[in-house]
Design a protein around this motif. Structure first.
Motif, PDB file in Angstrom:
ATOM      1  N   ALA A 273       0.815  -1.214   0.000  1.00  0.00           N
ATOM      2  CA  ALA A 273       0.000   0.000   0.000  1.00  0.00           C
ATOM      3  C   ALA A 273       0.851   1.267   0.000  1.00  0.00           C
ATOM      4  O   ALA A 273       0.412   2.320  -0.458  1.00  0.00           O
ATOM      5  CB  ALA A 273      -0.940  -0.009   1.208  1.00  0.00           C
ATOM      6  N   MET A 274       2.089   1.165   0.508  1.00  0.00           N
ATOM      7  CA  MET A 274       3.008   2.308   0.495  1.00  0.00           C
ATOM      8  C   MET A 274       3.741   2.446  -0.837  1.00  0.00           C
ATOM      9  O   MET A 274       4.496   3.399  -1.030  1.00  0.00           O
ATOM     10  CB  MET A 274       4.043   2.158   1.614  1.00  0.00           C
ATOM     11  N   GLY A 275       3.575   1.462  -1.715  1.00  0.00           N
ATOM     12  CA  GLY A 275       4.226   1.545  -3.011  1.00  0.00           C
ATOM     13  C   GLY A 275       5.517   0.758  -3.118  1.00  0.00           C
ATOM     14  O   GLY A 275       6.296   0.961  -4.061  1.00  0.00           O
ATOM     15  N   TYR A 276       5.747  -0.154  -2.171  1.00  0.00           N
ATOM     16  CA  TYR A 276       6.956  -0.979  -2.193  1.00  0.00           C
ATOM     17  C   TYR A 276       6.602  -2.441  -2.444  1.00  0.00           C
ATOM     18  O   TYR A 276       5.485  -2.883  -2.190  1.00  0.00           O
ATOM     19  CB  TYR A 276       7.705  -0.866  -0.862  1.00  0.00           C
ATOM     20  N   GLY A 277       7.580  -3.175  -2.930  1.00  0.00           N
ATOM     21  CA  GLY A 277       7.432  -4.617  -3.015  1.00  0.00           C
ATOM     22  C   GLY A 277       7.894  -5.234  -1.707  1.00  0.00           C
ATOM     23  O   GLY A 277       8.698  -4.653  -0.975  1.00  0.00           O
ATOM     24  N   ALA A 278       7.374  -6.425  -1.419  1.00  0.00           N
ATOM     25  CA  ALA A 278       7.768  -7.103  -0.189  1.00  0.00           C
ATOM     26  C   ALA A 278       7.717  -8.606  -0.393  1.00  0.00           C
ATOM     27  O   ALA A 278       6.902  -9.111  -1.176  1.00  0.00           O
ATOM     28  CB  ALA A 278       6.860  -6.694   0.973  1.00  0.00           C
ATOM     29  N   GLN A 279       8.588  -9.311   0.304  1.00  0.00           N
ATOM     30  CA  GLN A 279       8.608 -10.769   0.267  1.00  0.00           C
ATOM     31  C   GLN A 279       8.890 -11.295   1.669  1.00  0.00           C
ATOM     32  O   GLN A 279       9.800 -10.828   2.349  1.00  0.00           O
ATOM     33  CB  GLN A 279       9.659 -11.296  -0.713  1.00  0.00           C
TER      34      GLN A 279
ATOM     35  N   VAL B 167      11.841  -5.618   1.949  1.00  0.00           N
ATOM     36  CA  VAL B 167      11.036  -4.508   1.433  1.00  0.00           C
ATOM     37  C   VAL B 167      11.923  -3.593   0.598  1.00  0.00           C
ATOM     38  O   VAL B 167      13.030  -3.237   1.007  1.00  0.00           O
ATOM     39  CB  VAL B 167      10.394  -3.699   2.584  1.00  0.00           C
ATOM     40  N   GLY B 168      11.421  -3.203  -0.567  1.00  0.00           N
ATOM     41  CA  GLY B 168      12.171  -2.274  -1.403  1.00  0.00           C
ATOM     42  C   GLY B 168      11.393  -1.873  -2.637  1.00  0.00           C
ATOM     43  O   GLY B 168      10.244  -2.304  -2.850  1.00  0.00           O
ATOM     44  N   THR B 169      12.011  -1.052  -3.456  1.00  0.00           N
ATOM     45  CA  THR B 169      11.415  -0.640  -4.723  1.00  0.00           C
ATOM     46  C   THR B 169      11.611  -1.758  -5.741  1.00  0.00           C
ATOM     47  O   THR B 169      12.732  -2.248  -5.917  1.00  0.00           O
ATOM     48  CB  THR B 169      12.075   0.656  -5.226  1.00  0.00           C
ATOM     49  N   VAL B 170      10.537  -2.144  -6.390  1.00  0.00           N
ATOM     50  CA  VAL B 170      10.582  -3.277  -7.307  1.00  0.00           C
ATOM     51  C   VAL B 170      11.079  -2.830  -8.679  1.00  0.00           C
ATOM     52  O   VAL B 170      10.612  -1.819  -9.223  1.00  0.00           O
ATOM     53  CB  VAL B 170       9.192  -3.935  -7.420  1.00  0.00           C
ATOM     54  N   THR B 171      12.024  -3.582  -9.230  1.00  0.00           N
ATOM     55  CA  THR B 171      12.565  -3.258 -10.546  1.00  0.00           C
ATOM     56  C   THR B 171      11.951  -4.106 -11.662  1.00  0.00           C
ATOM     57  O   THR B 171      12.128  -3.798 -12.834  1.00  0.00           O
ATOM     58  CB  THR B 171      14.086  -3.471 -10.561  1.00  0.00           C
ATOM     59  N   GLU B 172      11.244  -5.172 -11.291  1.00  0.00           N
ATOM     60  CA  GLU B 172      10.560  -6.020 -12.270  1.00  0.00           C
ATOM     61  C   GLU B 172       9.184  -6.379 -11.733  1.00  0.00           C
ATOM     62  O   GLU B 172       9.053  -6.805 -10.589  1.00  0.00           O
ATOM     63  CB  GLU B 172      11.341  -7.320 -12.518  1.00  0.00           C
ATOM     64  N   GLU B 173       8.155  -6.212 -12.573  1.00  0.00           N
ATOM     65  CA  GLU B 173       6.813  -6.549 -12.119  1.00  0.00           C
ATOM     66  C   GLU B 173       6.689  -8.060 -11.911  1.00  0.00           C
ATOM     67  O   GLU B 173       7.102  -8.844 -12.772  1.00  0.00           O
ATOM     68  CB  GLU B 173       5.769  -6.093 -13.141  1.00  0.00           C
ATOM     69  N   PRO B 174       6.143  -8.477 -10.773  1.00  0.00           N
ATOM     70  CA  PRO B 174       5.937  -9.918 -10.569  1.00  0.00           C
ATOM     71  C   PRO B 174       4.862 -10.449 -11.499  1.00  0.00           C
ATOM     72  O   PRO B 174       4.001  -9.699 -11.972  1.00  0.00           O
ATOM     73  CB  PRO B 174       5.511 -10.010  -9.104  1.00  0.00           C
ATOM     74  N   VAL B 175       4.936 -11.742 -11.769  1.00  0.00           N
ATOM     75  CA  VAL B 175       3.973 -12.412 -12.642  1.00  0.00           C
ATOM     76  C   VAL B 175       3.102 -13.321 -11.787  1.00  0.00           C
ATOM     77  O   VAL B 175       3.592 -14.006 -10.884  1.00  0.00           O
ATOM     78  CB  VAL B 175       4.708 -13.231 -13.729  1.00  0.00           C
ATOM     79  N   GLU B 176       1.822 -13.330 -12.064  1.00  0.00           N
ATOM     80  CA  GLU B 176       0.914 -14.174 -11.288  1.00  0.00           C
ATOM     81  C   GLU B 176       1.285 -15.642 -11.453  1.00  0.00           C
ATOM     82  O   GLU B 176       1.632 -16.099 -12.538  1.00  0.00           O
ATOM     83  CB  GLU B 176      -0.538 -13.937 -11.726  1.00  0.00           C
ATOM     84  N   ARG B 177       1.206 -16.374 -10.359  1.00  0.00           N
ATOM     85  CA  ARG B 177       1.533 -17.799 -10.355  1.00  0.00           C
ATOM     86  C   ARG B 177       0.254 -18.619 -10.249  1.00  0.00           C
ATOM     87  O   ARG B 177      -0.798 -18.095  -9.832  1.00  0.00           O
ATOM     88  CB  ARG B 177       2.441 -18.126  -9.173  1.00  0.00           C
ATOM     89  N   PRO B 178       0.301 -19.886 -10.617  1.00  0.00           N
ATOM     90  CA  PRO B 178      -0.869 -20.747 -10.397  1.00  0.00           C
ATOM     91  C   PRO B 178      -1.178 -20.826  -8.906  1.00  0.00           C
ATOM     92  O   PRO B 178      -0.269 -20.919  -8.074  1.00  0.00           O
ATOM     93  CB  PRO B 178      -0.427 -22.113 -10.942  1.00  0.00           C
ATOM     94  N   ARG B 179      -2.433 -20.761  -8.574  1.00  0.00           N
ATOM     95  CA  ARG B 179      -2.839 -20.822  -7.174  1.00  0.00           C
ATOM     96  C   ARG B 179      -3.831 -21.960  -6.972  1.00  0.00           C
ATOM     97  O   ARG B 179      -4.687 -22.211  -7.830  1.00  0.00           O
ATOM     98  CB  ARG B 179      -3.460 -19.494  -6.724  1.00  0.00           C
ATOM     99  N   PRO B 180      -3.721 -22.657  -5.856  1.00  0.00           N
ATOM    100  CA  PRO B 180      -4.614 -23.780  -5.619  1.00  0.00           C
ATOM    101  C   PRO B 180      -6.053 -23.324  -5.407  1.00  0.00           C
ATOM    102  O   PRO B 180      -6.293 -22.223  -4.910  1.00  0.00           O
ATOM    103  CB  PRO B 180      -4.051 -24.423  -4.347  1.00  0.00           C
ATOM    104  N   GLN B 181      -6.970 -24.161  -5.820  1.00  0.00           N
ATOM    105  CA  GLN B 181      -8.376 -23.887  -5.559  1.00  0.00           C
ATOM    106  C   GLN B 181      -8.632 -24.006  -4.054  1.00  0.00           C
ATOM    107  O   GLN B 181      -8.203 -24.962  -3.416  1.00  0.00           O
ATOM    108  CB  GLN B 181      -9.256 -24.893  -6.316  1.00  0.00           C
ATOM    109  N   ALA B 182      -9.301 -23.022  -3.504  1.00  0.00           N
ATOM    110  CA  ALA B 182      -9.594 -23.063  -2.069  1.00  0.00           C
ATOM    111  C   ALA B 182     -10.501 -24.249  -1.751  1.00  0.00           C
ATOM    112  O   ALA B 182     -11.459 -24.533  -2.482  1.00  0.00           O
ATOM    113  CB  ALA B 182     -10.261 -21.771  -1.623  1.00  0.00           C
TER     114      ALA B 182
END
Length: 208
Positions: free
Chosen positions: A150-156, A186-201
């Motif tokens: 929400a602050m505009g940073y990437g995080a992992q 936490v930092g400024t992202v230099t590459e946009e992440p790509v959506e990954r396959p996600r399990p069905q809930a």
């Protein structure tokens, strides 16, 4: 809505809205995606932003008001000094490690301008179950991810081997009942992440 600043933390005794309708928040949660630490760069959060991040992180469910977690913050040269410890511990435990492998371990904390260690501090033999205390620390990590986005940073949120290594835990001063819930990069992202396959809930509806 009045003219109060709702980015400020409430004081004890303040009356709070029971809900906060926000399409922007729903959009963030719907499309939230962790960025990889290796794609992060400067700038990182300012000191004011860091203080705000940690304050938001602490606003999690906490049965018994125990605050069963604490933070260790790594910025600037502290990332390098701790990285040297990582490299030394890794090299001692891996006699056949190459120089490149040791260098990679040494540089782990320089992948992002800010690393926050979330330490789960379980109070043992307490009436609040340990499991609930551990879950509260996990919620802290998730709040950090959402607030950083929400602050505009990437995080992992990562653990990796050093979250479980006894020597590293001793270096960080972990005591009885303490474990590393995760390291949040936490930092400024230099590459946009790509959506990954996600399990069905998996959902069941109780009907009896």
């Amino acid at each position: 809505m009045n003219d109060r600043d709702f980015t400020q933390f409430p004081a004890p005794g303040d009356r709070l809205a029971p809900c906060h309708p926000s399409p922007d928040t729903l959009a963030l949660l719907t499309r939230r995606r962790s960025a990889t630490a290796i794609t992060m760069a400067d700038p990182g959060p300012s000191q004011d932003q860091l203080d705000h991040l940690l304050g938001i992180a602490a606003r999690v469910p906490d049965h018994g008001k125990l605050a069963p977690w604490r933070f260790i913050v790594f910025q600037g040269d502290a990332r390098d000094s701790f990285g040297r410890t990582l490299g030394e511990v890794f090299a001692a435990a891996t006699p056949d490690a190459t120089e490149a492998q040791i260098a990679f371990e040494t540089g782990r904390f320089t992948r992002a301008p800010l690393v926050i260690a979330v330490i789960s501090t379980v109070l043992e033999r307490h009436k609040v179950p340990e499991w609930e205390q551990i879950l509260s620390a996990g919620a802290v990590c998730q709040n950090l991810l959402i607030a950083a986005s929400a602050m505009g940073y990437g995080a992992q949120w990562l653990t990796e081997w050093y979250a479980f290594d006894p020597q590293i835990k001793a270096t960080l001063g972990l005591g009885s009942g303490e474990r590393i819930a995760g390291f949040v990069y936490v930092g400024t992202v230099t590459e946009e992440p790509v959506e990954r396959p996600r399990p069905q809930a998996r959902v069941d509806h109780w009907t009896t």
